[in-house]
Motif scaffolding. Sequence first.
Motif, PDB file in Angstrom:
ATOM      1  N   ASP A  49       1.091  -1.368  -0.484  1.00 28.12           N
ATOM      2  CA  ASP A  49      -0.223   0.295  -0.343  1.00 28.12           C
ATOM      3  C   ASP A  49       0.625   1.001   0.044  1.00 28.12           C
ATOM      4  OD1 ASP A  49      -2.384  -1.524  -0.015  1.00 28.12           O
ATOM      5  OD2 ASP A  49      -2.149  -1.835   2.389  1.00 28.12           O
ATOM      6  N   ASN A  50       2.077   1.091   0.651  1.00 26.54           N
ATOM      7  CA  ASN A  50       2.817   2.641   0.538  1.00 26.54           C
ATOM      8  C   ASN A  50       4.151   1.969   0.170  1.00 26.54           C
ATOM      9  OD1 ASN A  50       4.397   1.034   2.241  1.00 26.54           O
ATOM     10  ND2 ASN A  50       3.206   2.067   4.290  1.00 26.54           N
ATOM     11  N   ARG A  56       6.878  -0.183   1.143  1.00 27.16           N
ATOM     12  CA  ARG A  56       7.731   1.054   2.129  1.00 27.16           C
ATOM     13  C   ARG A  56       8.420  -0.992   2.106  1.00 27.16           C
ATOM     14  NH1 ARG A  56       7.003   5.750   6.180  1.00 27.16           N
ATOM     15  NH2 ARG A  56       6.892   7.256   3.831  1.00 27.16           N
TER      16      ARG A  56
END
Length: 125
Positions: free
Chosen positions: A32-33, A35
């Motif tokens: 989602d991000n 990372r």
Amino acid sequence: MKIAISTRGNTPASHVAPLTAQTSGFVIYDSDNFRFTYLDHSNAEKQLKQGKRQPAEMFVDAGIEVLVVSGIAVETAHLLGVAGIKIYECISATVWESIQALKLNLLEAIDINPDCQDYRGMAVK
């Protein structure tokens, strides 16, 4: 989605490792991000030995939905499956390569079959 990859190191360039006591840890990829984080296996192993946690709890607590390994014991696979975590096997690849293979549906899920002796060595596409 959070993907945990059992590794011999702590970076996306680390190689995928079997889920055993010798696993150094897990590189976590959050799609989602975009990372990466690292989950140290030694701290979790200490809590397991002291009876403070169940094997799947650290993954559930971290929000892991998918686990990628190069091998796994049937008991561990069963516990993770009961916790709702999908398991995929990827042999001889880095963390980043295994994530790309997963995105392209090149990895097969390890089905939780109680009659199977051991999942280590299952082939991937």
